[in-house]
Design a protein around this motif. Sequence first.
Motif, PDB file in Angstrom:
ATOM      1  N   ARG A  44      46.983  46.427 -42.745  1.00  0.00           N
ATOM      2  CA  ARG A  44      47.811  45.712 -41.761  1.00  0.00           C
ATOM      3  C   ARG A  44      48.302  44.361 -42.269  1.00  0.00           C
ATOM      4  NH1 ARG A  44      42.723  45.065 -38.993  1.00  0.00           N
ATOM      5  NH2 ARG A  44      42.088  42.868 -39.033  1.00  0.00           N
ATOM      6  N   TRP A  69      43.244  54.429 -45.033  1.00  0.00           N
ATOM      7  CA  TRP A  69      43.010  53.001 -44.894  1.00  0.00           C
ATOM      8  C   TRP A  69      42.266  52.461 -46.113  1.00  0.00           C
ATOM      9  CZ3 TRP A  69      45.776  52.051 -40.784  1.00  0.00           C
ATOM     10  CH2 TRP A  69      45.862  53.008 -39.773  1.00  0.00           C
ATOM     11  N   ALA A  95      41.582  52.304 -38.261  1.00  0.00           N
ATOM     12  CA  ALA A  95      41.866  51.214 -39.206  1.00  0.00           C
ATOM     13  C   ALA A  95      40.682  50.248 -39.192  1.00  0.00           C
ATOM     14  CB  ALA A  95      43.145  50.488 -38.786  1.00  0.00           C
TER      15      ALA A  95
END
Length: 177
Positions: A44, A69, A95
């Motif tokens: 992210r 991830w 995540a």
Amino acid sequence: RRVTRSVSAKAHEDYDAGAWKQDIRWTRATEYLYRTAAGAITDRHLVTPEEMETHPFYTGFQRRHGLRWIISMEISPDPHVLVALSVHRAPDKPAYSDDELARFERLARNVELALRLGIRLIQAELTNVSLGEALTRLSIGVFVLDNMGRVVFSNSAAEHSLNDGLLLRDERLTTRN
């Protein structure tokens, strides 16, 4: 889900054979870390959700090897050595959370210290200092565990680290959670 050794080896081969050229996380991580004082980072911080759904690295390499991830942190056990510690997670898992980032950062710092210890032990061995003497002299905390996980040796730096997230319970080293 456990990733088998053969899947891991195939992923490494594939990555080394050219998939690294599509790994947008690598170049962006370098740029991101220049701009921030971040420790551990994850997807992210580097890519958008849309890119994760459409970019060839995610739709090709990552999907092909059952990956999604990543959590990563650069550590430096020596001024001339840089190591990236990374852990991958499958697409059916969530995540990485902020709490996991903080825990991973603590883990990475301990890995960094362990690598420093290894370097110092090799240097001590080269100068013919006994192992016990070398471990006692180190400014890095050292715990030696037996095969049952009990602490059989600790130096003074290790004993001082017991108040920094590490605990000794029933002669076993553990973390505070």
